[in-house]
Each structure stands twice: as structure tokens, then as C-alpha cells.
Design a protein around this motif. Structure first.
Motif, PDB file in Angstrom:
ATOM      1  N   PRO A  64       0.820  -1.227   0.000  1.00 19.50           N
ATOM      2  CA  PRO A  64       0.000   0.000   0.000  1.00 19.50           C
ATOM      3  C   PRO A  64       0.853   1.276   0.000  1.00 19.50           C
ATOM      4  CG  PRO A  64      -0.528  -1.467   1.862  1.00 19.50           C
ATOM      5  CD  PRO A  64       0.778  -1.909   1.300  1.00 19.50           C
ATOM      6  N   GLN A  65       2.082   1.202  -0.484  1.00 17.55           N
ATOM      7  CA  GLN A  65       3.059   2.281  -0.329  1.00 17.55           C
ATOM      8  C   GLN A  65       2.498   3.684  -0.609  1.00 17.55           C
ATOM      9  OE1 GLN A  65       6.084   1.921   0.976  1.00 17.55           O
ATOM     10  NE2 GLN A  65       6.366   4.113   0.888  1.00 17.55           N
ATOM     11  N   LEU A  66       1.968   3.892  -1.829  1.00 19.56           N
ATOM     12  CA  LEU A  66       1.544   5.254  -2.176  1.00 19.56           C
ATOM     13  C   LEU A  66       0.362   5.698  -1.326  1.00 19.56           C
ATOM     14  CD1 LEU A  66       1.881   5.344  -6.061  1.00 19.56           C
ATOM     15  CD2 LEU A  66       3.569   5.765  -4.290  1.00 19.56           C
ATOM     16  N   TYR A  67      -0.541   4.766  -1.058  1.00 13.81           N
ATOM     17  CA  TYR A  67      -1.730   5.132  -0.283  1.00 13.81           C
ATOM     18  C   TYR A  67      -1.382   5.500   1.149  1.00 13.81           C
ATOM     19  CZ  TYR A  67      -4.450   3.853  -4.240  1.00 13.81           C
ATOM     20  OH  TYR A  67      -4.974   3.833  -5.496  1.00 13.81           O
ATOM     21  N   LYS A  68      -0.401   4.774   1.723  1.00 18.43           N
ATOM     22  CA  LYS A  68      -0.083   5.133   3.113  1.00 18.43           C
ATOM     23  C   LYS A  68       0.606   6.488   3.151  1.00 18.43           C
ATOM     24  CE  LYS A  68       4.054   2.200   3.781  1.00 18.43           C
ATOM     25  NZ  LYS A  68       4.737   1.337   4.744  1.00 18.43           N
ATOM     26  N   GLN A  69       1.351   6.803   2.111  1.00 16.27           N
ATOM     27  CA  GLN A  69       1.958   8.135   2.066  1.00 16.27           C
ATOM     28  C   GLN A  69       0.868   9.201   1.898  1.00 16.27           C
ATOM     29  OE1 GLN A  69       5.854   6.747  -0.384  1.00 16.27           O
ATOM     30  NE2 GLN A  69       5.849   8.861   0.281  1.00 16.27           N
ATOM     31  N   TYR A  94       0.485  -8.265  -3.365  1.00 12.23           N
ATOM     32  CA  TYR A  94       0.484  -9.204  -4.492  1.00 12.23           C
ATOM     33  C   TYR A  94       1.653  -8.905  -5.417  1.00 12.23           C
ATOM     34  CZ  TYR A  94      -4.250  -9.457  -2.713  1.00 12.23           C
ATOM     35  OH  TYR A  94      -5.331  -9.584  -1.876  1.00 12.23           O
ATOM     36  N   ARG A  95       2.468  -9.888  -5.689  1.00 14.60           N
ATOM     37  CA  ARG A  95       3.582  -9.675  -6.626  1.00 14.60           C
ATOM     38  C   ARG A  95       3.633 -10.856  -7.575  1.00 14.60           C
ATOM     39  NH1 ARG A  95       7.882  -6.648  -2.417  1.00 14.60           N
ATOM     40  NH2 ARG A  95       6.231  -5.318  -1.627  1.00 14.60           N
ATOM     41  N   ASP A  96       3.583 -10.563  -8.856  1.00 12.94           N
ATOM     42  CA  ASP A  96       3.551 -11.631  -9.868  1.00 12.94           C
ATOM     43  C   ASP A  96       4.985 -12.058 -10.171  1.00 12.94           C
ATOM     44  OD1 ASP A  96       3.000 -13.395 -11.825  1.00 12.94           O
ATOM     45  OD2 ASP A  96       2.163 -11.945 -13.247  1.00 12.94           O
ATOM     46  N   ALA A 138      17.400   0.825  -4.588  1.00 12.40           N
ATOM     47  CA  ALA A 138      17.713  -0.393  -3.840  1.00 12.40           C
ATOM     48  C   ALA A 138      16.471  -0.871  -3.082  1.00 12.40           C
ATOM     49  CB  ALA A 138      18.854  -0.139  -2.865  1.00 12.40           C
ATOM     50  N   HIS A 139      15.627   0.051  -2.641  1.00 13.41           N
ATOM     51  CA  HIS A 139      14.413  -0.332  -1.911  1.00 13.41           C
ATOM     52  C   HIS A 139      13.217   0.038  -2.774  1.00 13.41           C
ATOM     53  CE1 HIS A 139      11.675  -1.124   1.265  1.00 13.41           C
ATOM     54  NE2 HIS A 139      11.533   0.099   1.693  1.00 13.41           N
ATOM     55  N   HIS A 140      12.792   1.259  -2.718  1.00 15.55           N
ATOM     56  CA  HIS A 140      11.856   1.790  -3.705  1.00 15.55           C
ATOM     57  C   HIS A 140      12.142   3.265  -3.898  1.00 15.55           C
ATOM     58  CE1 HIS A 140       9.731   3.289  -0.278  1.00 15.55           C
ATOM     59  NE2 HIS A 140       9.301   2.105   0.099  1.00 15.55           N
ATOM     60  N   MET A 141      11.394   3.876  -4.811  1.00 15.90           N
ATOM     61  CA  MET A 141      11.793   5.219  -5.260  1.00 15.90           C
ATOM     62  C   MET A 141      11.420   6.344  -4.313  1.00 15.90           C
ATOM     63  SD  MET A 141      10.845   5.005  -9.203  1.00 15.90           S
ATOM     64  CE  MET A 141       9.415   4.002  -9.181  1.00 15.90           C
ATOM     65  N   SER A 147      11.187  -3.943   6.082  1.00 18.38           N
ATOM     66  CA  SER A 147      12.002  -2.855   5.559  1.00 18.38           C
ATOM     67  C   SER A 147      11.174  -1.602   5.482  1.00 18.38           C
ATOM     68  CB  SER A 147      12.645  -3.164   4.205  1.00 18.38           C
ATOM     69  OG  SER A 147      11.776  -3.839   3.402  1.00 18.38           O
ATOM     70  N   GLY A 148      11.886  -0.508   5.458  1.00 18.97           N
ATOM     71  CA  GLY A 148      11.188   0.765   5.414  1.00 18.97           C
ATOM     72  C   GLY A 148      12.171   1.892   5.215  1.00 18.97           C
ATOM     73  N   SER A 149      11.639   3.121   5.273  1.00 14.96           N
ATOM     74  CA  SER A 149      12.507   4.276   5.040  1.00 14.96           C
ATOM     75  C   SER A 149      11.817   5.552   5.484  1.00 14.96           C
ATOM     76  CB  SER A 149      12.858   4.386   3.550  1.00 14.96           C
ATOM     77  OG  SER A 149      11.686   4.550   2.775  1.00 14.96           O
ATOM     78  N   ILE A 150      12.625   6.589   5.595  1.00  9.92           N
ATOM     79  CA  ILE A 150      12.086   7.946   5.667  1.00  9.92           C
ATOM     80  C   ILE A 150      11.800   8.325   4.223  1.00  9.92           C
ATOM     81  CG2 ILE A 150      12.637  10.358   6.213  1.00  9.92           C
ATOM     82  CD1 ILE A 150      12.281   8.620   8.725  1.00  9.92           C
ATOM     83  N   ARG A 151      10.629   8.922   4.008  1.00 14.30           N
ATOM     84  CA  ARG A 151      10.222   9.181   2.620  1.00 14.30           C
ATOM     85  C   ARG A 151      10.570  10.594   2.176  1.00 14.30           C
ATOM     86  NH1 ARG A 151       9.123   3.793   3.040  1.00 14.30           N
ATOM     87  NH2 ARG A 151       7.355   3.448   4.408  1.00 14.30           N
ATOM     88  N   ILE A 152      10.544  10.731   0.888  1.00 10.68           N
ATOM     89  CA  ILE A 152      10.672  12.060   0.303  1.00 10.68           C
ATOM     90  C   ILE A 152       9.292  12.723   0.381  1.00 10.68           C
ATOM     91  CG2 ILE A 152      11.038  13.243  -1.896  1.00 10.68           C
ATOM     92  CD1 ILE A 152      12.813  10.720  -2.592  1.00 10.68           C
ATOM     93  N   GLY A 167       7.624   8.746   7.370  1.00  8.41           N
ATOM     94  CA  GLY A 167       8.414   7.538   7.112  1.00  8.41           C
ATOM     95  C   GLY A 167       7.665   6.336   7.632  1.00  8.41           C
ATOM     96  N   GLY A 168       8.144   5.166   7.290  1.00  4.72           N
ATOM     97  CA  GLY A 168       7.411   3.975   7.729  1.00  4.72           C
ATOM     98  C   GLY A 168       8.193   2.703   7.534  1.00  4.72           C
ATOM     99  N   ILE A 169       7.467   1.633   7.672  1.00  6.86           N
ATOM    100  CA  ILE A 169       8.085   0.311   7.632  1.00  6.86           C
ATOM    101  C   ILE A 169       6.988  -0.710   7.357  1.00  6.86           C
ATOM    102  CG2 ILE A 169       7.815  -0.049  10.149  1.00  6.86           C
ATOM    103  CD1 ILE A 169      10.675  -1.367   9.991  1.00  6.86           C
ATOM    104  N   ALA A 170       7.378  -1.850   6.804  1.00  8.36           N
ATOM    105  CA  ALA A 170       6.412  -2.941   6.634  1.00  8.36           C
ATOM    106  C   ALA A 170       7.101  -4.245   7.004  1.00  8.36           C
ATOM    107  CB  ALA A 170       5.920  -2.994   5.196  1.00  8.36           C
TER     108      ALA A 170
HETATM  109  N1  ASP Z   1       6.351  -0.730   0.931  1.00  2.00           N
HETATM  110  C1  ASP Z   1       7.592  -1.275   1.372  1.00  2.00           C
HETATM  111  C2  ASP Z   1       7.673  -2.768   1.050  1.00  2.00           C
HETATM  112  O1  ASP Z   1       6.657  -3.386   0.792  1.00  2.00           O
HETATM  113  C3  ASP Z   1       7.829  -1.122   2.825  1.00  2.00           C
HETATM  114  C4  ASP Z   1       7.974   0.294   3.248  1.00  2.00           C
HETATM  115  O2  ASP Z   1       8.845   1.012   2.735  1.00  2.00           O
HETATM  116  O3  ASP Z   1       7.218   0.696   4.141  1.00  2.00           O
HETATM  117  O4  ASP Z   1       8.752  -3.341   1.084  1.00  2.00           O
END
Ligand code: ASP
Length: 596
Positions: A201-206, A223-225, A450-453, A488-493, A532-535
Motif C-alpha cells: 500500500p506504499q503510495l496510499y499510506k503516504q 500481491y507480486r507476480d 535499492a528499496h523503492h523510489m 524494511s522501510g525508510s524515511i520518505r521524500i 516515514g514507515g516500515i512494513a
Molecule cells: N512498501 C515497502 C515494502 O513493501 C515497505 C515500506 O517502505 O514501508 O517493502
């Protein structure tokens, strides 16, 4: 006959209940006829109770008892009585009593079972998945599903108390990039258009942070194909969290508190109040992995100082080419590790790209075997430098830095198992911090996140990251438990301009970024708070807590390794009408056409 509704469960009766008349409902787990006396073990999710039909019972009752086969679903009425001294089972809650039967009602019969319902079945996976509803009756599966329930319950309890709000986000969305392939859902109402199922739910939680819900969590299905590989599932569950106005320390604190609560509540285990932190570089340099198993130590050491004075050319060229030469001292392993066993370790290293694995043994005379002849004149310096003692095995790996780390890391993991260095009762958490923000994709010749954008570069790189992405570290982190990446998680832009610069580095030109994430960038222009967040992966967490090695053991209805469900045969063909409604035409790949 009126249904005999249970008055107690199968896991509850003790000597205190002696003399009571009770009704139990459950499944026939065992049925033994001991010289005319029937002993039936009745089971439900709460436990087992021994049911007895005595020798002097009515013939009809005895006959009925004799007809009960495995997994018949029955109701039984009887009187609780103490077991004879010799038959008391102190390992069972109900081990002091048995129920003397007055009445049996068969609620349903059961076909011959495809496999026995045991505590842990050794039946093959296809059968277990095809008859998953039966597999789930086993004590092992029931315990794990209950553990899973307790874990998510404890998480909810902890987060709610910490002012988090549980908020759902949609499962039909516009594709969110997390690095994997999306599952697509064709739209009937909008021909040719597709929803994607969320990879997270990355974008929605942001966006929820932009909306002011400053502490969010969700038990989120993702879900990841992906291709069937190892222990991956196409759908999995995360505890997804996001917070506003926080630092990395705040996110660590809440995660540590949550894990502490979960382990205490569901396993009775006390975790340390805060977890060790290791930088990505140290984790790689010392343990050869960004998810090191720290239940045992055996860290790597730098062997480079001993390379120049030796005539062993291989390591010299590795260093000249900018690579690394690392040593792993395996205490007391010299005698046990024959050439054959070392070759096996070398094979492990080779699967991670190494060309070979050099070795030598420490003896009373100095160094022996393998590459020792190149190093014997430095034996004392090497042994004291590496703190290697007589009887130790020294393994040496020279290669490009990442290959050297990864391949020796695989050797370390294997040794941990082979030498039984791992204390199976330990839960060893560690934060990995200071990850690189970007990774170079050699095949595509591009930089990738390395993680996401959406992760923030660390402050000192803010000016320069676009020019030289390689060394940039991000405010991103992983939580590792016993060698598994758990979260994993991060402080977001939260600045649209900065976000656009990141998109540029990873090759999303402005127009593409606008088209795909315009709504997120736009939201940042309306007073987006720093966040920022984590999952954390629930499947993995419960798997580790249950002491299992496959997440399938903690998922009620998983797919098999080919990404299919043998129980309902999904994925499955659909009717031509359904395809037409969705404006779809199927083009079969060549190979499948032949198989038809
Ligand atoms: N959305 C990230 C993941 O699924 C976790 C996060 O950055 O909060 O790995």
C-alpha cells in the motif's frame, strides 16, 4: 433427534469435572477396541478427550462406537470420570479424566482419508495442498494458525494503544512500483484499461500522511507476480505502518516495542528493549550478507595485509583490480574438514559467483595444506592477526567486493548449520542501516532504487546524488531476524522536486513520472508532512516464531511452488463470455498450444 450441542470442548475437562454429564462435539482421532472396550479419542481445536464405551454398555451403543472411523464428526454425551491411576496422562490437559459414553450421534461420516491427521504430517505437499482443509485439522497446522492469530492480535493491540489507526487501502489500484511485476485486473467498464493489485500500500499510506492520519497501520495483503522461486508466495501479508513527523529512531522504537509485545504475548519470550544496529557496509564486510544470522558470530577478517608479501598471484591480481580478500577462521574445524568437505564449501561459494575458495589449516608447525606454502613465512603474523589457533581452519576468498562478501557469506551460513553453531532457541534481531539508495543494473546499464523510489537520500548526499549515485546512502533500513529480512522501510521524500530528481536517476523522465505518479507528486504540493514507515512480513515472522522453514506452514491456503492451488485448481480457464465482457482475447504461447 435433536442435535446434541456441545457443552464443553475437547480440551477442557479435568479431575474437577468428575461426575458431570457433558456433551462433546468433535472428530474421531483414534478408535481402539481393547477386548470389547472402545477407547475413542475425540478431537477439536482445543484438544483431545478420551471417550470410553464400556464392556457392559448397551449392544447398540457398542456397535455404534465400533462403526466410528477416522474423522467421523460426532456428538457424544457421557459422564466425566477419573481415569484409573495407570492410565493418567500428565502431558494432556484432559489426561486425568475420561468420558463414559451414554449416547453417540454421528453428525457426519468421513471417506477414507488421503493421509492421516497427525500432529505433523509427512505426507507430500501436493496431497496436503489438495486436501488443505484436512491438513489444517492437524495439531501442527492448528497451532500455527492460532499463533498467527495471536501475533496479528498482539500487533493490533500494541499499535492501537500507541495511537495508530487501522485504515484500509484499496486493492484495485494504479500500479505501484515495488520492483516486481504487477498482477493486473482487466476493467469491464473501461475497455482496454487495467487495475493492478497492490504490491504494497506504499503510495496510499503516504497519501494518508498527507491527509493528516499521522499514525497508520494495516494488516495488508500484497500481491507480486513473481516466478516461482524458493519460498515466495504470489500473495502475502504485511504489517504496513506509516508515521508523520518522525525520525528513524522513532520508527525503530515503535517497531521494537511492537515486536517485544508480540513475542511476550504469543510466545512468552522477552526480547531486548532495543535491537543492535549494523550498517549495510559492516554487515557485508563482516558477515557477507545484508541479512546476517547473528545467532553465531564467526565474522570475516581482512586478509589483504598479508597478500603483498606472498607470491600467491591470484589474490594479488584481485587486489590490483580493486577487489577484496577476506578470511574466515573456523575454530577447531581443521581435523574435521577433509579436502572433500572443503570442496563442498567451495561449491557453495561458487553458486554466489566465486571462482574458488582457498584454505589452510593451523598446526603446531605453522600453516598446512591448501595455499599454506605461499603464506608459511608469515604464519605467526597471520595467526596472531586473525586470532587463529592450532586446529583452526582458515578459509580465504578473493574476488570483487560484493562477490567476495556474498560467497563467503554463503559459506559462513552453511558452516553455521553444519557445525551446529546456531542456538535454535534464540531470536536475534538486528537493524541494518545506511543502505545504498541505488543499485546498478549491469544488464540494463541503469540505476535502480535499492528499496523503492520514495526513500530519502541521507542529508550529506542531497546536493550531489544525481551526479554520482553509486556511493549515496539512504535513510532506509531493514529489520533482520535470524538471517531473514523481516521488515524494511525508510524515511520518505515529501518534496516533489526532490522526488522528481530521484525519478530522473532511475530513468523515469518527467512525463512518465507525471503519468504514473502525478497524483502523489501533486499531493506533496499541498503541505505534505515529513513522514516515514516500515512494513514487516507477517508470514515470515510467524514462520520463524513457529520454528518452520517454509511460509507455507503458516499460511492457511498457500499456492504450490508452481504458483498454483492444487485444491481449487486455480489459476483456471474462464468462459469465453467472461473474456468477452472484459474485452480480452487470449493468445496462447507456442509451447502451450502443443500441449493442448
Ligand atoms: N512498501 C515497502 C515494502 O513493501 C515497505 C515500506 O517502505 O514501508 O517493502
Amino acid at each position: 433427534m435433536e442435535q446434541m450441542k456441545r457443552t464443553v470442548t475437547c480440551g477442557q475437562l479435568t479431575a474437577k469435572n468428575e461426575g458431570q454429564t457433558v456433551i462433546l462435539n468433535g472428530w474421531v482421532h483414534r478408535n481402539r477396541d481393547h477386548g470389547g472396550i472402545h477407547f475413542i479419542n475425540l478431537r477439536d481445536r482445543y484438544g483431545e478427550t478420551q471417550i470410553v464405551v464400556d464392556e457392559d454398555a448397551a449392544e447398540a451403543l457398542k456397535e455404534k462406537a465400533g462403526s466410528l472411523k477416522f474423522e467421523y464428526c460426532v456428538a457424544i454425551e457421557g459422564i466425566v470420570r477419573a481415569r484409573p491411576e495407570s492410565m493418567i496422562n500428565p502431558d494432556m490437559v484432559t489426561g486425568e479424566i475420561e468420558v463414559s459414553v451414554k449416547n453417540i450421534s454421528i453428525l457426519n461420516s468421513c471417506k477414507t482419508l488421503p493421509f492421516m491427521i497427525e500432529d505433523e504430517t509427512d505426507s507430500n505437499e501436493t496431497a496436503r495442498l489438495k486436501y488443505r482443509y484436512l491438513d489444517l485439522r492437524s495439531k501442527g497446522m492448528q497451532d500455527r494458525i492460532i499463533l498467527r492469530n495471536n501475533v496479528t492480535y498482539a500487533i493490533r493491540e500494541y499499535l492501537q494503544k500507541s495511537s495508530f489507526l487501522e485504515i484500509e487501502t484499496p486493492t484495485l489500484i494504479k500500479s505501484t512500483p515495488e520492483g516486481a511485476r504487477d498482477f493486473l485486473v482487466p476493467s469491464r467498464l473501461h475497455a482496454g484499461k487495467f487495475f493492478a493489485l497492490p504490491q504494497s500500500p506504499q503510495l496510499y499510506k503516504q497519501l494518508l500522511m498527507v491527509s493528516g492520519f499521522d499514525k497508520y497501520f494495516q494488516v495488508a495483503r500484497c500481491y507480486r507476480d513473481e516466478d516461482a522461486r524458493g519460498d515466495r508466495q504470489l500473495e502475502f501479508t504485511q504489517i504496513d505502518m506509516e508515521m508523520s513527523f518522525v525520525s528513524v529512531d522513532d520508527i525503530f522504537k515503535i517497531t521494537e516495542g511492537m515486536m517485544g509485545h508480540v513475542f511476550k504475548k504469543s510466545l512468552g519470550v522477552d526480547l531486548p528493549l532495543d535491537f543492535q544496529r549494523i550498517s549495510y557496509d559492516d554487515a557485508m564486510n563482516l558477515y557477507g550478507s545484508d541479512k546476517p544470522d547473528l545467532r553465531f558470530d564467526m565474522a570475516f577478517q581482512d586478509f589483504a595485509p598479508f597478500v603483498p608479501a606472498s607470491s600467491f598471484g591470484v589474490f594479488k591480481s584481485v587486489l590490483e583490480a580493486g577487489g577484496a580478500v577476506k578470511a574466515l577462521v573456523v575454530p577447531g574445524a581443521a581435523a574435521d574438514y577433509s579436502r572433500k568437505k572443503i570442496t563442498e564449501l567451495e561449491e557453495t561459494a561458487k553458486t554466489f559467483g566465486a571462482k574458488g575458495l582457498a584454505w589452510m589449516k593451523v598446526t603446531t608447525e605453522g600453516l598446512d595444506g591448501g595455499v599454506s606454502k605461499f603464506y608459511n613465512d608469515q604464519a605467526d603474523a597471520i595467526c596472531s592477526g586473525l586470532e587463529a589457533k592450532e586446529g583452526d581452519l582458515i578459509l580465504l576468498m578473493g574476488a570483487a567486493w560484493k562477490t567476495a562478501c556474498n560467497s563467503l557469506g554463503a559459506v559462513r551460513s552453511r558452516l553455521g548449520k553444519d557445525l551446529k553453531l546456531i542456538d535454535e532457541n534464540l531470536y536475534r534481531f538486528v537493524w541494518i542501516v545506511d543502505f545504498p539508495l541505488f543499485e546498478y543494473n549491469e544488464d540494463e546499464k541503469t540505476w535502480e532504487p535499492a528499496h523503492h523510489m520514495f526513500s530519502m537520500p541521507q542529508e550529506q548526499y542531497l546536493e550531489t546524488f544525481d551526479k554520482d549515485p553509486g556511493p549515496v546512502k539512504g535513510d532506509l533500513y531493514d529489520l533482520v531476524l535470524n538471517g531473514y529480512e523481516l521488515a524494511s522501510g525508510s524515511i520518505r521524500i515529501h518534496d516533489p522536486e526532490l522526488q522528481q530528481r530521484i525519478f530522473n536517476v532511475v530513468g523515469f523522465p518527467k512525463e512518465v513520472a507525471e503519468e504514473r505518479f502525478g497524483f502523489l507528486l501533486e499531493s506533496f504540493r499541498y503541505g505534505a508532512p515529513p513522514h516515514g514507515g516500515i512494513a514487516a512480513g507477517v508470514d515470515r515472522l510467524v514462520m520463524i516464531m513457529a520454528g518452520k522453514e517454509s511460509i507455507k506452514e503458516v499460511i492457511p491456503f498457500p499456492k504450490n511452488n508452481a504458483g498454483m492451488s492444487p485444491m481449487d485448481d486455480s489459476p483456471a480457464w474462464v468462459d469465453a463470455d467472461q473474456l468477452q465482457d472484459l474485452h480480452l482475447n487470449i493468445i496462447m504461447p507456442e509451447v502451450d498450444k502443443k500441449e493442448e
